[in-house]
Design an enzyme around this catalytic site. Structure first.
Site, PDB file in Angstrom:
ATOM      1  N   ASP A 192       0.883  -1.094  -0.010  1.00 43.23           N
ATOM      2  CA  ASP A 192      -0.028   0.053  -0.212  1.00 43.23           C
ATOM      3  C   ASP A 192       0.922   1.111   0.057  1.00 43.23           C
ATOM      4  O   ASP A 192       0.314   2.415   0.054  1.00 43.23           O
ATOM      5  CB  ASP A 192      -1.062   0.021   1.089  1.00 43.23           C
ATOM      6  CG  ASP A 192      -0.533  -0.094   2.480  1.00 43.23           C
ATOM      7  OD1 ASP A 192       0.982  -0.084   2.624  1.00 43.23           O
ATOM      8  OD2 ASP A 192      -0.967  -0.154   3.418  1.00 43.23           O
ATOM      9  N   SER A 193       2.257   0.943   0.018  1.00 39.16           N
ATOM     10  CA  SER A 193       3.056   2.149  -0.315  1.00 39.16           C
ATOM     11  C   SER A 193       2.595   2.846  -1.637  1.00 39.16           C
ATOM     12  O   SER A 193       3.174   4.078  -1.921  1.00 39.16           O
ATOM     13  CB  SER A 193       4.551   1.818  -0.216  1.00 39.16           C
ATOM     14  OG  SER A 193       4.645   0.786  -1.184  1.00 39.16           O
ATOM     15  N   ASP A 197      -1.079  -6.533  -0.171  1.00 39.56           N
ATOM     16  CA  ASP A 197      -1.253  -5.717   0.968  1.00 39.56           C
ATOM     17  C   ASP A 197      -2.658  -5.392   1.101  1.00 39.56           C
ATOM     18  O   ASP A 197      -3.194  -4.949   0.491  1.00 39.56           O
ATOM     19  CB  ASP A 197      -0.431  -4.483   0.633  1.00 39.56           C
ATOM     20  CG  ASP A 197       0.356  -4.113   2.056  1.00 39.56           C
ATOM     21  OD1 ASP A 197       0.342  -4.867   3.196  1.00 39.56           O
ATOM     22  OD2 ASP A 197       0.947  -3.381   2.127  1.00 39.56           O
ATOM     23  N   LYS A 244      -0.676  -9.527   3.120  1.00 38.32           N
ATOM     24  CA  LYS A 244      -0.006  -9.226   4.304  1.00 38.32           C
ATOM     25  C   LYS A 244      -1.067  -8.310   5.011  1.00 38.32           C
ATOM     26  O   LYS A 244      -1.596  -7.571   4.348  1.00 38.32           O
ATOM     27  CB  LYS A 244       1.393  -8.515   3.623  1.00 38.32           C
ATOM     28  CG  LYS A 244       1.869  -7.695   4.732  1.00 38.32           C
ATOM     29  CD  LYS A 244       3.259  -7.390   4.192  1.00 38.32           C
ATOM     30  CE  LYS A 244       3.221  -5.606   3.636  1.00 38.32           C
ATOM     31  NZ  LYS A 244       2.833  -4.707   4.548  1.00 38.32           N
ATOM     32  N   GLU A 265      -0.951  -5.406   8.694  1.00 45.59           N
ATOM     33  CA  GLU A 265      -0.200  -4.897   9.890  1.00 45.59           C
ATOM     34  C   GLU A 265      -0.958  -5.262  11.090  1.00 45.59           C
ATOM     35  O   GLU A 265      -2.054  -5.101  11.281  1.00 45.59           O
ATOM     36  CB  GLU A 265      -0.081  -3.271   9.606  1.00 45.59           C
ATOM     37  CG  GLU A 265       0.620  -2.879   8.051  1.00 45.59           C
ATOM     38  CD  GLU A 265       0.656  -1.676   8.154  1.00 45.59           C
ATOM     39  OE1 GLU A 265       0.405  -0.702   9.029  1.00 45.59           O
ATOM     40  OE2 GLU A 265       1.039  -1.164   6.972  1.00 45.59           O
ATOM     41  N   GLU A 300       9.554  -3.996  10.491  1.00 45.62           N
ATOM     42  CA  GLU A 300      10.057  -2.630   9.971  1.00 45.62           C
ATOM     43  C   GLU A 300      10.612  -1.633  11.265  1.00 45.62           C
ATOM     44  O   GLU A 300      10.042  -1.467  12.162  1.00 45.62           O
ATOM     45  CB  GLU A 300       8.673  -1.774   9.338  1.00 45.62           C
ATOM     46  CG  GLU A 300       9.182  -0.449   8.713  1.00 45.62           C
ATOM     47  CD  GLU A 300       7.935  -0.185   7.627  1.00 45.62           C
ATOM     48  OE1 GLU A 300       7.253  -0.988   7.158  1.00 45.62           O
ATOM     49  OE2 GLU A 300       8.387   1.019   7.158  1.00 45.62           O
TER      50      GLU A 300
HETATM   51  O1  KIV Z   1       3.502  -1.281   1.469  1.00 41.11           O
HETATM   52  C1  KIV Z   1       4.751  -1.593   1.473  1.00 41.11           C
HETATM   53  O2  KIV Z   1       5.482  -1.311   0.675  1.00 41.11           O
HETATM   54  C2  KIV Z   1       5.184  -2.020   2.638  1.00 41.11           C
HETATM   55  C3  KIV Z   1       6.718  -2.103   2.796  1.00 41.11           C
HETATM   56  C4  KIV Z   1       7.378  -1.071   3.497  1.00 41.11           C
HETATM   57  C5  KIV Z   1       7.174  -3.535   3.827  1.00 41.11           C
HETATM   58  O3  KIV Z   1       4.454  -2.421   3.650  1.00 41.11           O
END
Ligand code: KIV
Length: 283
Positions: free
Chosen positions: A47-48, A86, A116, A118, A185
């Site tokens: 989600d970056s 994500d 993934k 968090e 992280e």
């Molecule tokens: O969204 C992302 O790119 C991430 C990385 C920073 C691990 O979660």
């Protein structure tokens, strides 16, 4: 890894055999293809995306639709790498039922291999339910960008004994819940080392030092493509922005000067056809 599709079993095997895992982000077809061609084990459609592709200030505004769209695009370029989708903010936080539903959408509509999300021990129950539904989950602890405001900003985590101990408890809880791997992280290297040794599953670090089982970075950061800031843990392997800018400016100049397009970029018509055309136009 051999030239075949990477699975969650291969990821575990890498840790068991002491081989470091490589992981990078990709959000579209060309970067999916390049990261895969480079032989990177795991591609994260993170989600970056919100920051490095959509120009947002953070990840909170990224939606399920954004993620599905970009996972599907990146997947078209990827042959071998394990694809991690994500889960965006609030797609797994409101209820376990909704979390399973949304994890399933990322897999079915986006085409990722695993998801993934968090969070630590508080999300163990949710993770267990998603895993039971048949969807492998990668955890993400330490600095969790979706809840950075609750953490007081983008800060290193686990700097005192109590918070470091809590991180290790989180890692153990996520392993027990069925995570096949963890992202860790922005954590001091020595804490990351203890944590990675405390769990059997692979711990992939970003700003967590060298003593973990693999590394992940945001591809746009390591290429020097993202302009807003460079986190301390990023190594910029190139400055691709200046290479791109130079090419774009050369194009601009050549169009203005009439240098582009040249004959080799243009299509031809036979002299006879041209003569007929001109005649029909009365020239
Ligand atoms: O969204 C992302 O790119 C991430 C990385 C920073 C691990 O979660």
């Amino acid at each position: 890894m051999p030239d075949k599709k990477v699975t969650v079993l291969d990821v575990q095997q890498a840790k068991d055999e002491g081989r470091k895992l490589t992981m990078l982000t990709a959000y579209d077809y060309p970067f999916g293809q390049l990261v895969d061609l480079a032989g990177i084990d795991i591609v994260l459609v993170g989600d970056s995306l919100g920051m490095v592709v959509m120009g947002l200030d953070g990840t909170v505004e990224v939606t399920m639709e954004d993620m599905i769209h970009h996972i599907a695009a990146a997947k078209r370029g990827i042959k071998n790498a394990l694809i991690v989708g994500d889960m965006p903010f609030m797609s797994y936080n409101t209820s376990i039922r909704e979390a399973i539903h949304n994890a399933g959408r990322l897999m079915k509509e986006g085409g990722c291999d695993v998801v993934k999300l968090e969070g630590g021990v508080d999300f163990a129950e949710t993770i267990e339910a998603i895993v039971k539904a048949g969807i492998p989950v990668q955890g993400h602890i330490g600095l969790t960008p979706q809840t950075a405001s609750a953490l007081g900003g983008f800060k290193t985590q686990g700097r005192d004994a109590e918070s470091a101990r809590q991180l290790i408890e989180d890692a153990k809880a996520l392993e027990a819940a069925g995570c096949f791997s963890l992202i860790l992280e922005a954590v001091p290297s020595e804490v990351a080392k203890i944590l990675a040794q405390a769990v059997r599953i692979p711990v992939i670090g970003i700003g967590a030092g060298p003593h973990v089982d693999g590394q992940v970075l945001v591809t746009h950061d390591l290429l020097g493509l993202f302009d807003k800031f460079v986190p301390k843990f990023v190594k910029q392997y190139t400055q691709i922005r200046s290479v791109i800018l130079e090419a774009l400016e050369a194009y601009r100049d050549e169009v203005r000067e009439g240098v582009f397009p040249a004959a080799e970029h243009s299509f031809a018509i036979s002299e006879q056809a041209l003569a007929e055309l001109k005649k029909s136009l009365g020239e």
